[in-house]
Design an enzyme around this catalytic site. Structure first.
Site, PDB file in Angstrom:
ATOM      1  N   GLU A  86       3.667  14.107 -11.717  1.00  0.00           N
ATOM      2  CA  GLU A  86       2.779  13.992 -10.571  1.00  0.00           C
ATOM      3  C   GLU A  86       3.455  14.651  -9.363  1.00  0.00           C
ATOM      4  OE1 GLU A  86       2.214  10.128  -8.637  1.00  0.00           O
ATOM      5  OE2 GLU A  86       0.070  10.560  -8.578  1.00  0.00           O
ATOM      6  N   PRO A 119       7.185   4.489 -10.846  1.00  0.00           N
ATOM      7  CA  PRO A 119       8.493   3.816 -10.774  1.00  0.00           C
ATOM      8  C   PRO A 119       8.450   2.542  -9.920  1.00  0.00           C
ATOM      9  CG  PRO A 119       8.754   6.178 -10.420  1.00  0.00           C
ATOM     10  CD  PRO A 119       7.285   5.921 -10.467  1.00  0.00           C
ATOM     11  N   CYS A 123      -4.294   9.981  -5.806  1.00  0.00           N
ATOM     12  CA  CYS A 123      -3.745   9.540  -7.092  1.00  0.00           C
ATOM     13  C   CYS A 123      -4.531  10.045  -8.285  1.00  0.00           C
ATOM     14  CB  CYS A 123      -3.696   8.022  -7.120  1.00  0.00           C
ATOM     15  SG  CYS A 123      -5.282   7.301  -6.700  1.00  0.00           S
ATOM     16  N   GLY A 135       0.235   6.099 -10.215  1.00  0.00           N
ATOM     17  CA  GLY A 135       0.036   7.540 -10.145  1.00  0.00           C
ATOM     18  C   GLY A 135      -0.667   8.112 -11.360  1.00  0.00           C
ATOM     19  N   GLU A 176      -2.115  -0.176  -9.185  1.00  0.00           N
ATOM     20  CA  GLU A 176      -2.850   1.095  -9.054  1.00  0.00           C
ATOM     21  C   GLU A 176      -1.816   2.179  -8.852  1.00  0.00           C
ATOM     22  OE1 GLU A 176      -5.840   1.751  -9.491  1.00  0.00           O
ATOM     23  OE2 GLU A 176      -6.859  -0.175  -9.385  1.00  0.00           O
ATOM     24  N   GLU A 233      -9.661  -2.242  -9.431  1.00  0.00           N
ATOM     25  CA  GLU A 233     -10.107  -2.565  -8.082  1.00  0.00           C
ATOM     26  C   GLU A 233     -11.597  -2.238  -7.992  1.00  0.00           C
ATOM     27  OE1 GLU A 233      -7.016  -0.529  -5.541  1.00  0.00           O
ATOM     28  OE2 GLU A 233      -6.545  -2.627  -5.115  1.00  0.00           O
ATOM     29  N   LYS A 264       1.423  -5.389   3.142  1.00  0.00           N
ATOM     30  CA  LYS A 264       2.489  -4.523   3.664  1.00  0.00           C
ATOM     31  C   LYS A 264       2.102  -3.062   3.431  1.00  0.00           C
ATOM     32  CE  LYS A 264       6.039  -2.573   1.897  1.00  0.00           C
ATOM     33  NZ  LYS A 264       6.084  -1.266   2.596  1.00  0.00           N
ATOM     34  N   GLY A 316      -1.524   2.130 -14.683  1.00  0.00           N
ATOM     35  CA  GLY A 316      -1.791   0.855 -14.033  1.00  0.00           C
ATOM     36  C   GLY A 316      -2.368  -0.235 -14.902  1.00  0.00           C
ATOM     37  N   SER A 361       3.579   4.472  -6.700  1.00  0.00           N
ATOM     38  CA  SER A 361       3.979   5.336  -7.806  1.00  0.00           C
ATOM     39  C   SER A 361       4.323   4.502  -9.044  1.00  0.00           C
ATOM     40  CB  SER A 361       5.201   6.149  -7.380  1.00  0.00           C
ATOM     41  OG  SER A 361       6.258   5.267  -7.097  1.00  0.00           O
ATOM     42  N   GLY A 404       0.783  -1.233   0.000  1.00  0.00           N
ATOM     43  CA  GLY A 404       0.000   0.000   0.000  1.00  0.00           C
ATOM     44  C   GLY A 404       0.809   1.274   0.000  1.00  0.00           C
TER      45      GLY A 404
END
Ligand code: NDP
Length: 486
Positions: free
Chosen positions: A383, A233, A286, A254, A252, A460, A178, A456, A231, A152
């Site tokens: 972002e 990266p 986001c 940025g 999921e 979800e 996590k 992404g 993010s 997360g």
């Protein structure tokens, strides 16, 4: 600290709190004051192993339960979460700095919605029957994937823990989650509540840690799926690690989403959408519509009204329910935002209001509005993840759409207009996973949420999430005698 913020231990594994003080220290900081409110430890290899073993061992029993039974547990957890909404919201406010006026309505409540929604779906998951020539037929069995890993971000820690956990558990998977080490407290509560609601030990586990803990989880052969909120990266690294093990993945990530406001728009709706899409959660969302394209005739009126409305923002103690703007989550994030504001000014954008760091403890900055922003400026391309709105002016619909799509990201997009045909034309042209017409930044659990392009993979929420947490087994049934060429 008037409210207990130190958890019983750092990790929640196999239905109980577990500690290993050999792990790297994690100091949890209240962003409004900079005070350390809890001390935790990152997972050691022994803790990672314990969590994965617990999730793996719990798999068979959980998957064998009827969907209705699993759903009942999730719905019970939703009820507990709602009963404790106030305390959970206070904890979320300490963890993130987001004002209580937000956390009371957008965090544990959103997590409860996910648990209730997927709890409701769990009993009706099915495969299908396919009739074939000659009396043969096939059917599909919807099966869980196995052990899922959730990782997360820090902006919505309770919500993210549940948005991943609820569909995973609904489909009969188990999870090791996590949280971001910046906001490690709330996910532990999700685990506690699921256990209290009746989830067997090991079904939902939480372990703390920095990036390498996430990597170790993804690389473990027992893990079948990873779902990341983070993010771009990080998404690239996590997706690559998942691909190496041929694992399912939901990313999921940025965004740099456009909000297009035409000159026929209701100005108050336009301002409300821009405020929701830039300043909620101090801009740490986001899907924010940070590139606000305003048709040229409306730019002056829009900026003037925004400045007026922004004067009503209440920046201050996040625990005071009248506060509407809290601090940034961390000093690091505050510094990122400050740098982007300096860059905006140095590249020639006009800072109309805000962008001032407050001279007090904690990580405070006033919401910023830039105008005369052009597409090539850094603040229009990258972002920022902070309260920084950029106004870009445009002339025509075609131009607005082309410029809105001229980004590597594709998480969200919005259009504000009274012309419904134009609104739908814009939406059909937007390269984005989630679109808004005369609204912004709503994410009800019934609606798929996720990004396209670099923002992404997968979705979800909604029934769409079921496809990402289950797989189909096809069974061919031969009714006629089998025939072979020899
Ligand atoms: P990061 O990408 O920095 O981190 C996300 C999570 O991934 C953290 O738990 C992080 O741990 C972990 N992580 C980092 N590196 C690795 C790695 N190599 N392997 C495995 N795990 C790793 O994001 P932030 O926490 O800074 O969150 C902000 C970002 O999240 C923004 O880009 C935002 O747009 C995005 N986001 C997307 C949402 C969506 O639904 N699309 C919703 C909310 C946020 P650690 O923190 O310890 O490094």
């Amino acid at each position: 600290m008037p409210y207990p913020t130190q958890p019983e231990a750092s990790h929640f594994i196999g239905g109980q709190y577990v500690e290993d003080t050999a792990g790297d220290p994690i100091d949890v900081v209240y962003p409004a004051t900079g005070e350390v409110i809890a001390k935790l430890h990152a997972a050691t290899p022994a803790i990672i192993e314990q969590a994965l073993a617990a999730a793996d061992a719990a798999r068979a029993e959980w998957a064998a339960m009827s969907g209705t039974e699993r759903g009942r547990i999730l719905r019970r957890a939703a009820d507990i979460m709602r009963e404790r909404n106030h305390d959970l919201s206070v904890l979320e406010t300490y963890d993130t700095g987001k004002p209580l006026s937000e956390t009371l309505v957008a965090d544990a409540t959103s997590a409860a919605d996910a648990l209730e929604y997927f709890g409701g779906l769990a009993g009706s998951l099915t495969g299908e029957h396919v009739q074939l020539p000659g009396g043969d037929f096939a059917y599909t069995i919807r099966e869980p994937l196995g052990v899922c890993v959730g990782i997360g971000a820090w902006n919505y820690p309770t919500q993210i823990a549940a948005w991943k956990g609820a569909p995973a558990l609904c489909c009969g998977n188990t999870m090791v989650f996590k949280p971001s080490e910046t906001t490690p407290l709330s996910a532990l509560k999700v685990a506690e509540i699921l256990t209290e609601a009746g989830a067997p030990a090991g079904v939902y586990n939480v372990i703390q840690g920095y990036g390498p803990v996430g990597t170790a989880l993804i690389e473990d052969p027992r893990v079948a799926k990873v779902s990341l909120t983070g993010s771009v990266p990080t998404g690239r690294k996590v997706y690559a690690a998942a691909a190496a093990g041929m694992k399912h993945a939901t990313m999921e990530l940025g965004g740099k989403s456009p909000l297009v406001i035409f000159d026929d728009a209701d100005l108050e709706i336009a301002c409300a959408a821009a405020i929701l899409g830039n300043y909620y959660s101090t801009g740490q969302v986001c899907s924010n519509g940070t590139r606000v394209f305003v048709q040229e005739g409306l730019v002056d009126a829009f900026c003037a009204r925004m400045v007026e409305r922004m004067q009503d923002a209440v920046i201050g103690d996040p625990l005071d329910e009248t506060t509407t703007i809290g601090p940034m989550v961390s000093e690091a994030q505050l510094n990122i935002v400050k740098r982007y504001i300096e860059t905006g000014v140095s590249e020639g954008a006009e800072l109309v209001t805000g962008g001032t760091a407050l001279d007090k403890d904690g990580y405070w900055i006033t919401p910023a509005l830039f105008r005369n922003v052009t597409d090539d400026m850094t603040i229009a391309r990258e972002e920022i993840f902070g309260p920084v709105l950029s106004v870009l002016s445009f002339k025509t619909e075609e131009e607005a759409l082309a410029r809105a799509n001229d980004t590597e990201f594709g998480l969200a997009a919005g259009v504000i207009t009274r012309d419904l045909s134009r609104a739908h034309r814009m939406v059909s042209g937007f390269e984005a996973g989630t679109c808004y017409i005369n609204a912004y930044n709503l994410a009800p659990v019934e609606v798929p949420f996720g990004g396209s392009k670099q923002s992404g993979v997968g979705r979800e929420n909604s029934k769409a999430a079921i496809e990402h947490y289950s797989q189909l087994k096809s069974v061919y049934v031969g009714m006629a005698p089998a025939e072979a060429p020899f």
